[in-house]
Motif scaffolding. Structure first.
Motif, PDB file in Angstrom:
ATOM      1  N   UNK A 163      12.880   2.923  -7.094  1.00  0.00           N
ATOM      2  CA  UNK A 163      11.908   1.882  -6.626  1.00  0.00           C
ATOM      3  C   UNK A 163      10.891   2.075  -7.637  1.00  0.00           C
ATOM      4  N   UNK A 164      10.150   1.119  -8.159  1.00  0.00           N
ATOM      5  CA  UNK A 164       8.758   0.998  -8.793  1.00  0.00           C
ATOM      6  C   UNK A 164       7.685   0.214  -8.174  1.00  0.00           C
ATOM      7  N   UNK A 165       6.544   0.786  -7.980  1.00  0.00           N
ATOM      8  CA  UNK A 165       5.677  -0.204  -7.414  1.00  0.00           C
ATOM      9  C   UNK A 165       5.180  -1.322  -8.175  1.00  0.00           C
ATOM     10  N   UNK A 166       4.920  -2.466  -7.490  1.00  0.00           N
ATOM     11  CA  UNK A 166       4.514  -3.710  -7.883  1.00  0.00           C
ATOM     12  C   UNK A 166       3.316  -4.121  -7.569  1.00  0.00           C
ATOM     13  N   UNK A 167       2.696  -5.252  -8.007  1.00  0.00           N
ATOM     14  CA  UNK A 167       1.409  -5.777  -7.696  1.00  0.00           C
ATOM     15  C   UNK A 167       1.481  -6.294  -6.202  1.00  0.00           C
ATOM     16  N   UNK A 168       0.614  -6.097  -5.459  1.00  0.00           N
ATOM     17  CA  UNK A 168       0.534  -6.564  -3.976  1.00  0.00           C
ATOM     18  C   UNK A 168       0.240  -8.158  -4.331  1.00  0.00           C
TER      19      UNK A 168
ATOM     20  N   UNK B 150       0.914  -1.264  -0.070  1.00  0.00           N
ATOM     21  CA  UNK B 150       0.037   0.094   0.047  1.00  0.00           C
ATOM     22  C   UNK B 150       0.863   1.267  -0.088  1.00  0.00           C
ATOM     23  N   UNK B 151       1.703   1.206  -1.012  1.00  0.00           N
ATOM     24  CA  UNK B 151       2.540   2.378  -0.916  1.00  0.00           C
ATOM     25  C   UNK B 151       2.411   3.735  -1.541  1.00  0.00           C
ATOM     26  N   UNK B 152       1.295   3.800  -2.218  1.00  0.00           N
ATOM     27  CA  UNK B 152       0.838   5.011  -2.678  1.00  0.00           C
ATOM     28  C   UNK B 152      -0.013   5.942  -2.012  1.00  0.00           C
ATOM     29  N   UNK B 153      -0.505   5.508  -0.747  1.00  0.00           N
ATOM     30  CA  UNK B 153      -1.281   6.332   0.134  1.00  0.00           C
ATOM     31  C   UNK B 153      -0.153   7.158   0.935  1.00  0.00           C
TER      32      UNK B 153
ATOM     33  N   UNK C 288       2.284  -2.966   6.410  1.00  0.00           N
ATOM     34  CA  UNK C 288       0.936  -2.970   5.929  1.00  0.00           C
ATOM     35  C   UNK C 288       0.206  -1.796   5.936  1.00  0.00           C
ATOM     36  N   UNK C 289       0.085  -0.838   4.839  1.00  0.00           N
ATOM     37  CA  UNK C 289      -0.527   0.651   4.997  1.00  0.00           C
ATOM     38  C   UNK C 289      -1.629   0.630   4.009  1.00  0.00           C
ATOM     39  N   UNK C 290      -2.378  -0.442   4.276  1.00  0.00           N
ATOM     40  CA  UNK C 290      -3.747  -0.548   3.545  1.00  0.00           C
ATOM     41  C   UNK C 290      -4.987  -0.209   4.437  1.00  0.00           C
TER      42      UNK C 290
END
Lengths: 352, 352, 352, 352
Positions: B62-67, B16-19, B78-80
């Protein structure tokens, strides 16, 4: 929190520690791995703790002392109002091997320049020897320098934004250059009169220096171009944003511009180019660099004429002042350039 | 800037890295001397760089990947949104030795408590084993913990403010306790509807949780007192400020209060007591701790009755969320407690 | 723009016209259909135009004059700091049939009350005869009054919020009443020191009157209840928001509360009840009434205990000061109560 | 409060009443002495009260209706997104004698112009007959007009700022004209995505239209000059401020400029010139005109070159939109030009 210092430690003093810039210096030096702050002076808050004035530094175990009794240190930072450092430069140099002055007293190279923009200098003989702090344009002369003049915040933003265009000969200096600057309230310093009270200062877009801003002198000195310069105060505390409207003689492409900016800044740790792309943050913004020593620069082409719009954003108290000063001191003393200046900034952040 | 990591390095992932909280975790871990972020997930921004969303992290490679494809790491944060972690807790625990969850999913101890404030829990068997992150009240149980539940921001502010009064038996839990909270817009998270748009959200004092706020449950769980809790949204981005109005059975003096707060927090690196004195900043304020993991607590006595007013201020995204989570992970993994959390904050700063 | 006045015109003067409240009075009177401003005084800005200080009144054709030479008028508004009006009350009464004082000098009924909260009164014989301005609680005594004392802004918000609970016997005055107030920077008035400078005052939640606020006296005088009162400064310019936490002896329903608020305010032109419903604005908010003479009051029940949370929001410079004063003058002189006070406010509006 | 209407009353409808501009129209018309609002439409909020969306209009006794069933009125204001009015223009004209459109659909005179800046027009035959709302440049054609196109906010600010220089032949249209605009968040309208959420939008100086802004077309149409136009979003809700940097061929003096501005605006009720003087407010500022239909224009000379800096400030929702529309309707229907637009604005006011 105090970060542990290493063996290669230098002692440091801050003269004028209660002002905004002085507080920022204290913050940076407190967490700097190579410096140890041994003195902070203040005439009005003598014997008060640093944390009394700067609530972020409540844990710092230091009280303000009189500026009359300077301790002997490796590096002295002077964060005093314009005109004070020139009066005390001998005392500063007696006390410290390296003096970094954050006022305008030693930024210009000649007495003639100084007299054009300020009132008579009391020690013009120092003007030539002082080195301008901005490492991006003067790194080679900063190493080992005795006297360093930290640049003006609005000049810094403008110079960093435009420099690649001169480096790449997109501009020659003869063109019309309009610079429209937006700044936060910390530029006015602690104190301030009616105009900076919260009710009058909130939510403004106020032309506070429509013409005749003194930072024009620094820009001309380093870029060789006379700019049409206007400064607006807007509702933020930290930040300076310069929008430069320039009209190159010959057409340029985005590729040319990317090449120019990369050419100038590829190896600079404190400048990054932001120009387009998706998302919310597509151009330089003061918010993106608040609290950091980073400058963002970027550009856009006007499809309807030859205009290039250049954007530049800094934290006026960091890259535009205390951060630049520490950066220059790092270079002068030969420690890691980025030491003590690694903070990345926050996201999101309000009106920093 | 990336700070060099030491030999005692742990790998970390952020789900949950975009929040906002995810971004804050990435920021802290990026500069943490003991952690190395190897994965950040995002469903909506897959393959975008971290800096695309968080402009302060443009240099982070670093690039976001699928959870769906979790890497094996030492610690997973976990930042969901609430309810997501409980659905994926097995996958999280498969991927990591230590899981730190920043949602409300594992904060309460029993299913009955959970059901009173939230909707049915899908894995209530984990509730008892999860350790509440706040080290100030649960340090001994965090060392070596497998599953850590980071506390709610408003609960954190309230618990830290009131705890000394319970420790020192100024309060027993039977008294009336009114908690009036003021929070910034980042509490609403990224996204948000009409109410959080800038035109509607600016300059407000808005009762957004007049009664029935779920953080009451955490406060009751840890302090053993049922509070009268009201939350207002005000014009800042970061920050939570809790003002607690309490009425001890027996009279207390300022000396008693100082003793109580010192007793509880003398050795805590992330709590400081601010109560009176001169200057501008005489009580806890969110501005004073913005960007930091510090909590300020303080108090004042009402001369006209037995009331004690307790003030508590934190950065909701730091001490109230990501900073608390990293602090707890530091304790859990046995690295220096303050590692990666040394930032002192800024002065001045606008609406952080 | 000047609105045309009618035949039933009264002359008016404003003593202390450069302050925020003085400016607000000038604005209201300039556009009032029944008043004609013939004098505004200022010691510091003598001979300057009103528009020099108040940019919204640049078209007003009036210059500040010395307060020594008062013209004879029908109604004089004194917008001077506390303690000034009591020194000049005879001169004010010589100059005007009706005097409306906006300071705290004549708000309390007895010398004993005054001495408890302020320093010695120089003309206590006026205390009993002065009528408190708030028409909602004192309308019948305002008609034809000679001396009117405009209420304190925070007291006004609190009194209006709680009054229906006393009218309907939900509260008797023996209960615990916690009042947590949030105010804007205009409460500090023009001028102000370091704490009200934009960099220090932006984005704050600052406990500026933790206990002992003088407005407690007015609240006790009119509601007969001793309140636990705390005031925070938040980031807005105009506005006062009072959140009252009360604990009735007997349970009440929402229906009871609606009945109470309707009972007290059904016919009041300047109070509206806002309690729940959908949309963004579900409770009283200062933004919703900024620039207007309207008070919003509302409430919510705590499902977990007997608490009633009462919200009240006003523009401190209008309903909390200049608007209230003009409203009272309207009643005193027998013109339409709402004359000159019809502005509805703006949506959206930032930090008003 | 509803102001009493007079005998010369016209019925009015607002199509698109939930948006910011629609709400502003409803506010103005509600208190207008010559108009009576009989309908406000909304697709999303059908049957809700106007006050449900616009909290300042809670007393207005009107509910949103479907836009499908337009009532027959004297004047219809269309406050719909770009492209909607052109689709429904026949229905609008059937329903009302006078149609005032606040979108960009009818601002440009020719289909060629429209196609250059927008996508294909569905009824280009109306382009020529529509009258541009700005009375300061088109008053004579507005009387009795059937179809009125209210101007763009940023174009309005720019046109009003520069017009005197063209009237007085200081500029011919061949010069370089740089226009650097700063706008508030209400320009984005209700709704808005991530970029306009409070956490991302607070405290910004964001280049949101670096080049290619569509309002350039209106400026060119009315001033005959092609401008270099850049728009920044800053932290306010209402307001547009245009700073125009121009370089006349021949030198001009301040006296020349004062003469030019007085010549153009001496008799205009909604434009005032502010240029220098003392005090806090020395040049045009959006704060000074927030909530009003006033435009402030002003200028300064650059001593170091031939530059004239022109400042222009409006409330984008008033003079830049709803106020301009009502002003034009006043002219079109022959009622008092300033009717319903007399509000002077507030001082102090935060971020309006």
């Amino acid at each position: 929190m105090k970060r542990e210092t290493t063996e290669s430690e230098y002692t440091a003093a801050v003269v004028g520690g209660t002002g905004f810039t002085g507080g920022e210096l204290l913050r940076l030096l407190y967490q700097h791995p190579n410096f140890d702050v041994v003195q902070a002076t203040s005439r009005s808050k003598e014997r008060k703790t640093v944390g009394h004035v700067h609530p972020n530094l409540r844990e710092m175990d230091l009280r303000f002392t009189s500026p009359e009794d300077l301790e002997s240190v490796d590096v002295l930072f002077a964060a005093t109002p314009h005109g004070v450092s020139m009066e005390h430069i001998d005392a500063f140099q007696d006390a410290a091997d390296t003096v970094v002055d954050l006022s305008a007293d030693f930024r210009l190279n000649t007495e003639a320049q100084y007299d054009e923009w300020y009132d008579g200098h009391v020690c013009p003989e120092y003007l030539e020897q002082a080195e301008y702090a901005l490492p991006e344009i003067n790194r080679e002369n900063l190493a080992g320098a005795d006297l360093i003049a930290s640049g003006g915040c609005n000049a810094t933003a403008t110079i960093l934004g435009l420099k690649p265009l001169f480096d790449a000969d997109v501009l020659s200096g003869d063109e019309q250059v309009v610079v429209d600057v937006k700044v936060g309230s910390s530029e006015g310093g602690a104190g301030g009169g009616d105009a900076s009270s919260h009710p009058e200062r909130s939510g403004i877009v106020r032309p506070y220096a429509p013409t005749g801003h003194r930072h024009e002198a620094e820009i001309e000195q380093f870029l060789g171009v006379s700019v049409s310069f206007t400064v607006h105060a807007v509702d933020m505390v930290r930040g300076a944003s310069a929008t430069c409207h320039v009209f190159p003689e010959s057409p340029v492409s985005k590729g040319d511009l990317w090449k120019a900016y990369r050419g100038t800044y590829a190896d600079e740790p404190f400048v990054r180019t932001v120009a387009g792309g998706g998302g919310v943050y597509r151009y330089p913004e003061p918010k993106s660099v608040a609290g950091t020593n980073m400058a963002e620069v970027g550009f856009e082409l006007d499809p309807s004429n030859r205009r290039v719009v250049v954007f530049s954003a800094i934290d006026n108290m960091m890259k535009g002042s205390a951060g630049q000063a520490v950066h220059a001191a790092n270079v002068a003393l030969g420690v890691e350039e980025t030491a003590g200046l690694e903070f990345t900034g926050l996201h999101p952040v309000g009106a920093p």
